[in-house]
Design a protein around this motif. Structure first.
Motif, PDB file in Angstrom:
ATOM      1  N   LEU A 221      -5.030  -1.481  -8.676  1.00  0.00           N
ATOM      2  CA  LEU A 221      -6.225  -2.223  -8.282  1.00  0.00           C
ATOM      3  C   LEU A 221      -6.084  -2.827  -6.885  1.00  0.00           C
ATOM      4  O   LEU A 221      -7.068  -2.927  -6.140  1.00  0.00           O
ATOM      5  N   SER A 222      -4.872  -3.239  -6.529  1.00  0.00           N
ATOM      6  CA  SER A 222      -4.644  -3.844  -5.209  1.00  0.00           C
ATOM      7  C   SER A 222      -4.320  -2.795  -4.146  1.00  0.00           C
ATOM      8  O   SER A 222      -4.067  -3.154  -2.992  1.00  0.00           O
ATOM      9  N   GLU A 223      -4.306  -1.530  -4.569  1.00  0.00           N
ATOM     10  CA  GLU A 223      -4.022  -0.420  -3.642  1.00  0.00           C
ATOM     11  C   GLU A 223      -2.729  -0.645  -2.872  1.00  0.00           C
ATOM     12  O   GLU A 223      -2.655  -0.471  -1.653  1.00  0.00           O
ATOM     13  N   VAL A 245       5.273   3.983   5.569  1.00  0.00           N
ATOM     14  CA  VAL A 245       4.140   3.102   5.840  1.00  0.00           C
ATOM     15  C   VAL A 245       3.806   2.340   4.563  1.00  0.00           C
ATOM     16  O   VAL A 245       3.563   2.944   3.519  1.00  0.00           O
ATOM     17  N   CYS A 246       3.804   1.022   4.633  1.00  0.00           N
ATOM     18  CA  CYS A 246       3.459   0.168   3.494  1.00  0.00           C
ATOM     19  C   CYS A 246       2.081  -0.449   3.732  1.00  0.00           C
ATOM     20  O   CYS A 246       1.780  -0.894   4.844  1.00  0.00           O
ATOM     21  N   SER A 247       1.284  -0.483   2.676  1.00  0.00           N
ATOM     22  CA  SER A 247      -0.064  -1.058   2.828  1.00  0.00           C
ATOM     23  C   SER A 247      -0.513  -1.678   1.513  1.00  0.00           C
ATOM     24  O   SER A 247       0.018  -1.356   0.443  1.00  0.00           O
ATOM     25  N   MET A 248      -1.498  -2.568   1.615  1.00  0.00           N
ATOM     26  CA  MET A 248      -2.112  -3.195   0.446  1.00  0.00           C
ATOM     27  C   MET A 248      -3.575  -3.473   0.776  1.00  0.00           C
ATOM     28  O   MET A 248      -3.880  -4.041   1.831  1.00  0.00           O
ATOM     29  N   ASN A 249      -4.457  -3.042  -0.100  1.00  0.00           N
ATOM     30  CA  ASN A 249      -5.903  -3.180   0.133  1.00  0.00           C
ATOM     31  C   ASN A 249      -6.329  -2.590   1.477  1.00  0.00           C
ATOM     32  O   ASN A 249      -7.188  -3.123   2.179  1.00  0.00           O
ATOM     33  N   GLU A 251      -4.665  -2.440   4.268  1.00  0.00           N
ATOM     34  CA  GLU A 251      -4.084  -3.051   5.447  1.00  0.00           C
ATOM     35  C   GLU A 251      -2.575  -2.821   5.483  1.00  0.00           C
ATOM     36  O   GLU A 251      -1.902  -2.884   4.455  1.00  0.00           O
ATOM     37  N   ILE A 252      -2.061  -2.555   6.692  1.00  0.00           N
ATOM     38  CA  ILE A 252      -0.635  -2.302   6.858  1.00  0.00           C
ATOM     39  C   ILE A 252       0.162  -3.571   6.559  1.00  0.00           C
ATOM     40  O   ILE A 252      -0.218  -4.674   6.960  1.00  0.00           O
ATOM     41  N   ILE A 253       1.293  -3.369   5.867  1.00  0.00           N
ATOM     42  CA  ILE A 253       2.153  -4.483   5.446  1.00  0.00           C
ATOM     43  C   ILE A 253       3.517  -4.368   6.132  1.00  0.00           C
ATOM     44  O   ILE A 253       4.078  -3.275   6.236  1.00  0.00           O
ATOM     45  N   ASP A 254       4.035  -5.500   6.577  1.00  0.00           N
ATOM     46  CA  ASP A 254       5.415  -5.571   7.056  1.00  0.00           C
ATOM     47  C   ASP A 254       6.262  -6.106   5.903  1.00  0.00           C
ATOM     48  O   ASP A 254       6.219  -7.294   5.574  1.00  0.00           O
ATOM     49  N   SER A 255       7.017  -5.208   5.271  1.00  0.00           N
ATOM     50  CA  SER A 255       7.752  -5.604   4.060  1.00  0.00           C
ATOM     51  C   SER A 255       8.874  -6.592   4.359  1.00  0.00           C
ATOM     52  O   SER A 255       9.392  -7.238   3.448  1.00  0.00           O
ATOM     53  N   ASP A 256       9.274  -6.737   5.620  1.00  0.00           N
ATOM     54  CA  ASP A 256      10.302  -7.732   5.972  1.00  0.00           C
ATOM     55  C   ASP A 256       9.794  -9.156   5.808  1.00  0.00           C
ATOM     56  O   ASP A 256      10.548 -10.064   5.424  1.00  0.00           O
ATOM     57  N   THR A 257       8.512  -9.349   6.098  1.00  0.00           N
ATOM     58  CA  THR A 257       7.988 -10.717   6.168  1.00  0.00           C
ATOM     59  C   THR A 257       6.850 -11.008   5.201  1.00  0.00           C
ATOM     60  O   THR A 257       6.447 -12.171   5.064  1.00  0.00           O
ATOM     61  N   TRP A 263       2.005  -8.527  -3.576  1.00  0.00           N
ATOM     62  CA  TRP A 263       2.935  -7.582  -2.974  1.00  0.00           C
ATOM     63  C   TRP A 263       4.348  -7.786  -3.524  1.00  0.00           C
ATOM     64  O   TRP A 263       5.032  -6.826  -3.880  1.00  0.00           O
ATOM     65  N   GLN A 264       4.791  -9.026  -3.582  1.00  0.00           N
ATOM     66  CA  GLN A 264       6.143  -9.302  -4.064  1.00  0.00           C
ATOM     67  C   GLN A 264       6.308  -8.874  -5.524  1.00  0.00           C
ATOM     68  O   GLN A 264       7.348  -8.334  -5.909  1.00  0.00           O
ATOM     69  N   HIS A 265       5.268  -9.106  -6.336  1.00  0.00           N
ATOM     70  CA  HIS A 265       5.323  -8.670  -7.733  1.00  0.00           C
ATOM     71  C   HIS A 265       5.386  -7.146  -7.812  1.00  0.00           C
ATOM     72  O   HIS A 265       6.136  -6.586  -8.631  1.00  0.00           O
ATOM     73  N   ALA A 266       4.629  -6.481  -6.962  1.00  0.00           N
ATOM     74  CA  ALA A 266       4.640  -5.013  -6.944  1.00  0.00           C
ATOM     75  C   ALA A 266       6.015  -4.488  -6.566  1.00  0.00           C
ATOM     76  O   ALA A 266       6.484  -3.477  -7.116  1.00  0.00           O
ATOM     77  N   MET A 267       6.700  -5.172  -5.644  1.00  0.00           N
ATOM     78  CA  MET A 267       8.032  -4.725  -5.232  1.00  0.00           C
ATOM     79  C   MET A 267       9.073  -4.978  -6.333  1.00  0.00           C
ATOM     80  O   MET A 267      10.018  -4.194  -6.497  1.00  0.00           O
TER      81      MET A 267
END
Length: 401
Positions: A221-223, A245-249, A251-257, A263-267
């Motif tokens: 659901l959160s893509e 490439v990481c993204s959510m909804n 939008e590109i995500i920086d997994s470092d920050t 996102w954290q729950h998904a990881m």
């Protein structure tokens, strides 16, 4: 045995006189005493390669030959209990076979050919079970023998010993290894693969029962996406270089920050799934379908449940579709998180370089703990930089710096 194999391969009906002869006690005794186990194992393997492995196992049971082919007398001395176990195996095999046939007619999203043809992570080439004859054969073995393994585990616990182990010279052999290698003379790689499928099926079942199917739905659901893009490759034997490439909804995500709770729950969900996938590797589809088939085969005709005193009846088909939807979402989320092929991922920092970063790190189990922590961080930070990884390790293992 050959007539049963041809009946399964060509969908023939056995002649009445042949069935009568097969039911003769003398024939069964001769099969146990005079026919080599290599010959028996070869015929059984060809049965599982046939178009109708369910029919072959059903004939073995109905002709009372199943005990001669799969001798588990030492594990289960009582004949009626042995037949109950074999019948459960037949039901599970039939359910698994039927579900896979349904997938050919109406493929789930995660099993469609278009998805299997997409490049998986780290150069891994994906195949669906409908395309992979070898994986299907191993799945048939795992489905039919799963109740034998489960009984062995429960028997071991009741007797205070290790589950699936026998005492004596071959005390470290599991009942599956003993059946396939010692009795049917199959290669050890077959026994190892079948046991991995069974173990991973149990792990997938536990993950879904613990609520990971809800985590999977949140991912969809959160893509939340982790996408691997091949950049180049110098040859067929060279794994192509890939960018992540990481993204959510969208939008590109920086997994470092990134600190978004979704996102954290998904990881964290990604990390949990990676543990099982790391053990089973390319046979993950077989394990997941076996897990689902165990759920489907355990359903009754009608099921009742109560909410605040009101009883609601649901048909077996409604429950069946519900389970399938949960497993479809779970599998689709693993693909969306870029987990397919993750078992081939190599650590960013090799062992020799790790010693230059954490100069006081001891050898043995402590070193393995550090390397495992690196892999876990890489799973929860798929786009993470090497610098961020080094800083994480230094912060986690301060005494080794």
């Amino acid at each position: 045995l050959r007539s049963i194999r041809f009946a399964a391969r060509l969908r023939f009906t056995m002649d009445a006189a042949l069935r009568e002869a097969a039911l003769d006690t003398r024939v069964r005794e001769a099969l146990e005493q005079k026919v080599s186990r290599e010959r028996v194992g070869g015929e059984v393997d060809l049965m599982f390669r046939s178009p109708d492995p369910v029919g072959a196992m059903r004939l073995l049971i109905n002709l009372n030959l199943i005990g001669a082919v799969f001798p588990i007398c030492r594990l289960v001395p009582e004949k009626s209990q042995r037949m109950e176990i074999f019948n459960r195996g037949l039901v599970l095999l039939s359910t698994t076979h039927d579900y896979l046939c349904d997938c050919k007619l109406d493929p789930p999203v995660w099993s469609e050919y278009a998805h299997s043809s997409l490049p998986a992570a780290y150069g891994v080439v994906e195949q669906t079970l409908t395309e992979n004859d070898e994986a299907r054969r191993l799945l048939w073995y795992a489905s039919f023998l799963k109740p034998v393994r489960d009984h062995s585990k429960s028997f071991g616990k009741l007797n205070g010993g290790e589950s699936g182990r026998s005492k004596g010279k071959k005390g470290r052999q599991s009942v599956i290894y003993s059946t396939l290698v010692d009795e049917l003379k199959r290669p050890t790689r077959d026994a190892d693969a079948v046991e991995k499928i069974m173990k991973a099926a149990d792990d997938f079942t536990q993950l879904i029962e613990c609520g990971c199917d809800f985590s999977a739905t949140a991912v969809l659901l959160s893509e939340v996406r982790v996408q691997y893009n091949a950049l180049n490759g110098d040859g067929e034997e060279t794994v192509p270089e890939q960018s992540i490439v990481c993204s959510m909804n969208g939008e590109i995500i920086d997994s470092d920050t990134e600190e978004d709770p979704v996102w954290q729950h998904a990881m964290e969900f990604r990390l949990l799934c990676s543990k099982t996938l790391g053990q089973i590797g390319p046979l993950w589809r077989a394990a997941l379908i076996l897990s689902l088939s165990e759920k489907l085969s355990s359903l009754g005709d009608d099921l009742d449940y109560a909410i605040e005193g009101d009883v609601f009846a649901e048909s077996r088909e409604e429950f069946r579709l519900g389970y399938i939807e949960r497993y479809d979402a779970f599998a689709a989320s693993m693909m969306q998180l870029g987990l397919i092929g993750s078992w081939a991922q190599k650590p960013t920092i090799c062992g020799s370089e790790m010693k230059t970063i954490l100069t006081n790190i001891p050898k043995g189990a402590f070193f393995r703990e550090v390397m495992d922590a690196q892999v876990d961080w890489m799973m929860t930070h798929p786009c993470g930089s090497k610098e961020a990884l080094i800083q994480h390790l230094k912060d986690t293992f301060t005494s080794y710096v």
